[in-house]
Design an enzyme around this catalytic site. Sequence first.
Site, short mmCIF file in Angstrom:
data_model
loop_
_atom_site.label_atom_id
_atom_site.label_comp_id
_atom_site.label_asym_id
_atom_site.label_seq_id
_atom_site.Cartn_x
_atom_site.Cartn_y
_atom_site.Cartn_z
N ASP A 193 -5.52 8.30 10.42
CA ASP A 193 -4.10 8.02 10.68
C ASP A 193 -3.72 8.35 12.12
OD1 ASP A 193 -3.92 7.31 8.07
OD2 ASP A 193 -2.89 9.12 7.41
N GLU A 229 0.86 -1.18 0.00
CA GLU A 229 0.00 0.00 0.00
C GLU A 229 0.90 1.23 0.00
OE1 GLU A 229 -2.74 0.28 3.19
OE2 GLU A 229 -3.31 -1.84 3.12
#
Length: 269
Positions: free
Chosen positions: A60, A49
């Site tokens: 995140d 990824e």
Amino acid sequence: MNRLQDVLKNARAENRAVLIGYLPAGYPSVEGSIDAMRAMVEGGCDIIEVGLPYSDPAMDGPVIQAAADQALAHGVSTPDVIRAAGAVADTGAAALIMSYWNPIEHYGVDRFAAELAAVGGSGVITPDLIPEEAGPWIAATDAHDLGRVFLVAPSSSAERIALTAEACTGFVYAGAVMGVTGAREQVGHAAQELVARTKEATGQAVCVGLGVSTGEQAAEIAGYADGVIVGSAFVRRLLDNRDPRKGVDAVRELAAELADGVRRGSKAR
């Protein structure tokens, strides 16, 4: 998408899970991140990824944010991220981009899909995009033969899981825990139940992410999921090593540890 499908198909034929590693493009530099991604493949990652750094990352955790902020400060751009995905594809691994929707929409939906496909990219993970709002994205990925990966969570209803799985054309990303990304001492207990619920709704691969950091955790998840996704633990190895060469070695070593765990866990299915 064919390379992604081939990787998943081959792993299934070998009765094992795949190892998916994440790094944001541009940290410590664009070339440095590409070197680290190649090392992850050398260590045993089947799929990479490639993160597209974004200024407002809702999912995140602090580790990924720290690396992404530095990448943005260095001026990393969407073409840089696509180039990094192409470099991963050149290794023979499947290359996915992980991106929030805003940068894709801003860049141009069809342009983004076309350029990723042109460098050999296999698909895109869009963590903040839901299928009901993905019409233009579905059209663009279908047109350019790219895999679509949407997310399900422990809180997802059976109806939501079915709708999400139907829209996926790569694999279904099962978030093992609620909250932001980050390595954890234990994988969320809801992960196995979420995988089972998702498999009831689809014949597609179901891969688990958010929280995995050790070979033992990878082995645990490989015992019931089709893929093990690791992000923050790889980023931490780069953050902890100011010497880029040592950082590359560190992510290679972690990939090898995790790949060993995936193999051990897969044998216990």
